[in-house]
Motif scaffolding. Sequence first.
Motif, PDB file in Angstrom:
ATOM      1  N   MET A  96     165.421  45.224  98.443  1.00 28.56           N
ATOM      2  CA  MET A  96     166.735  44.351  98.262  1.00 28.56           C
ATOM      3  C   MET A  96     166.630  42.967  98.707  1.00 28.56           C
ATOM      4  O   MET A  96     167.177  42.032  97.977  1.00 28.56           O
ATOM      5  CB  MET A  96     167.875  45.402  99.114  1.00 28.56           C
ATOM      6  CG  MET A  96     169.372  44.665  98.676  1.00 28.56           C
ATOM      7  SD  MET A  96     169.927  44.907  97.091  1.00 28.56           S
ATOM      8  CE  MET A  96     171.218  44.016  97.511  1.00 28.56           C
ATOM      9  N   ALA A  97     166.055  42.707 100.078  1.00 31.00           N
ATOM     10  CA  ALA A  97     165.918  41.605 100.439  1.00 31.00           C
ATOM     11  C   ALA A  97     165.233  40.575  99.597  1.00 31.00           C
ATOM     12  O   ALA A  97     165.269  39.355  99.523  1.00 31.00           O
ATOM     13  CB  ALA A  97     165.570  41.566 102.013  1.00 31.00           C
ATOM     14  N   ASN A  98     164.165  41.362  99.254  1.00 26.95           N
ATOM     15  CA  ASN A  98     162.947  40.508  98.580  1.00 26.95           C
ATOM     16  C   ASN A  98     163.488  40.333  97.331  1.00 26.95           C
ATOM     17  O   ASN A  98     163.155  39.099  96.429  1.00 26.95           O
ATOM     18  CB  ASN A  98     161.647  41.473  98.158  1.00 26.95           C
ATOM     19  CG  ASN A  98     160.486  40.630  97.899  1.00 26.95           C
ATOM     20  OD1 ASN A  98     160.530  39.555  98.240  1.00 26.95           O
ATOM     21  ND2 ASN A  98     159.374  41.233  97.394  1.00 26.95           N
ATOM     22  N   ARG A  99     164.295  41.112  96.691  1.00 25.96           N
ATOM     23  CA  ARG A  99     164.983  40.539  95.287  1.00 25.96           C
ATOM     24  C   ARG A  99     166.038  39.358  95.445  1.00 25.96           C
ATOM     25  O   ARG A  99     165.944  38.605  94.701  1.00 25.96           O
ATOM     26  CB  ARG A  99     165.555  41.799  94.687  1.00 25.96           C
ATOM     27  CG  ARG A  99     164.746  42.865  94.317  1.00 25.96           C
ATOM     28  CD  ARG A  99     165.571  44.263  93.370  1.00 25.96           C
ATOM     29  NE  ARG A  99     166.159  43.791  92.379  1.00 25.96           N
ATOM     30  CZ  ARG A  99     167.238  44.228  91.762  1.00 25.96           C
ATOM     31  NH1 ARG A  99     167.176  45.434  92.072  1.00 25.96           N
ATOM     32  NH2 ARG A  99     167.643  43.886  90.603  1.00 25.96           N
ATOM     33  N   THR A 100     166.616  39.586  96.451  1.00 25.42           N
ATOM     34  CA  THR A 100     167.673  38.501  96.913  1.00 25.42           C
ATOM     35  C   THR A 100     166.964  37.076  97.032  1.00 25.42           C
ATOM     36  O   THR A 100     167.145  36.136  96.438  1.00 25.42           O
ATOM     37  CB  THR A 100     168.336  38.684  98.229  1.00 25.42           C
ATOM     38  OG1 THR A 100     169.077  39.914  97.868  1.00 25.42           O
ATOM     39  CG2 THR A 100     169.314  37.572  98.167  1.00 25.42           C
ATOM     40  N   ASP A 113     161.723  32.828  91.231  1.00 21.04           N
ATOM     41  CA  ASP A 113     160.419  33.609  91.103  1.00 21.04           C
ATOM     42  C   ASP A 113     160.045  34.476  92.144  1.00 21.04           C
ATOM     43  O   ASP A 113     160.613  34.212  93.253  1.00 21.04           O
ATOM     44  CB  ASP A 113     159.430  32.535  90.387  1.00 21.04           C
ATOM     45  CG  ASP A 113     158.502  33.358  89.743  1.00 21.04           C
ATOM     46  OD1 ASP A 113     158.379  34.485  89.476  1.00 21.04           O
ATOM     47  OD2 ASP A 113     157.634  32.618  88.871  1.00 21.04           O
ATOM     48  N   SER A 114     158.915  35.060  92.338  1.00 17.11           N
ATOM     49  CA  SER A 114     158.359  35.674  93.537  1.00 17.11           C
ATOM     50  C   SER A 114     158.235  34.665  94.496  1.00 17.11           C
ATOM     51  O   SER A 114     157.486  33.644  93.926  1.00 17.11           O
ATOM     52  CB  SER A 114     157.302  36.684  93.100  1.00 17.11           C
ATOM     53  OG  SER A 114     156.455  35.845  92.884  1.00 17.11           O
ATOM     54  N   PRO A 115     157.956  35.029  95.615  1.00  8.87           N
ATOM     55  CA  PRO A 115     157.588  34.026  96.769  1.00  8.87           C
ATOM     56  C   PRO A 115     156.374  33.472  96.499  1.00  8.87           C
ATOM     57  O   PRO A 115     155.922  32.299  96.544  1.00  8.87           O
ATOM     58  CB  PRO A 115     157.821  34.706  98.071  1.00  8.87           C
ATOM     59  CG  PRO A 115     158.931  35.867  97.662  1.00  8.87           C
ATOM     60  CD  PRO A 115     158.677  36.034  96.251  1.00  8.87           C
ATOM     61  N   GLY A 116     155.326  34.367  96.158  1.00  9.50           N
ATOM     62  CA  GLY A 116     153.986  34.200  96.009  1.00  9.50           C
ATOM     63  C   GLY A 116     153.530  33.349  94.904  1.00  9.50           C
ATOM     64  O   GLY A 116     153.038  32.011  95.016  1.00  9.50           O
ATOM     65  N   ARG A 117     154.414  33.333  93.741  1.00  8.22           N
ATOM     66  CA  ARG A 117     154.430  32.585  92.716  1.00  8.22           C
ATOM     67  C   ARG A 117     154.853  30.971  93.073  1.00  8.22           C
ATOM     68  O   ARG A 117     154.313  30.006  92.685  1.00  8.22           O
ATOM     69  CB  ARG A 117     154.843  32.948  91.247  1.00  8.22           C
ATOM     70  CG  ARG A 117     154.064  34.027  90.683  1.00  8.22           C
ATOM     71  CD  ARG A 117     154.803  34.505  89.489  1.00  8.22           C
ATOM     72  NE  ARG A 117     154.067  35.300  88.836  1.00  8.22           N
ATOM     73  CZ  ARG A 117     154.204  35.703  87.383  1.00  8.22           C
ATOM     74  NH1 ARG A 117     155.355  35.267  86.880  1.00  8.22           N
ATOM     75  NH2 ARG A 117     153.517  36.597  86.942  1.00  8.22           N
TER      76      ARG A 117
END
Length: 91
Positions: free
Chosen positions: A1-5, A12-16
């Motif tokens: 959930m926190a990662n989606r937020t 975008d995703s944090p890595g990208r």
Amino acid sequence: MANRTLARFLGDSPGRVILKLLFLSFVVGVLMSALDLDPLDLVDGLVSFIERLWNMGFEALGQFGRYLLLGAVVVIPVWIVLRLLNMGRRD
């Protein structure tokens, strides 16, 4: 959930996002080096610009006050005379 937020906040995703920012930083760094620009010079220029804008702002306010006072020297006495003349007509 926190990662989606976090991904929604970043777009975008944090890595990208990190990879995109690293690549963009590299490209901008190369361009700035080619143009012989130094980040500290840019910061100094920005601070100098803000200082000049600040000083001009207060100078403009002083000029505005001067114009206001100059106009008031004429307008206020004329207004008082007109008000006194209008009071004489009403009575």
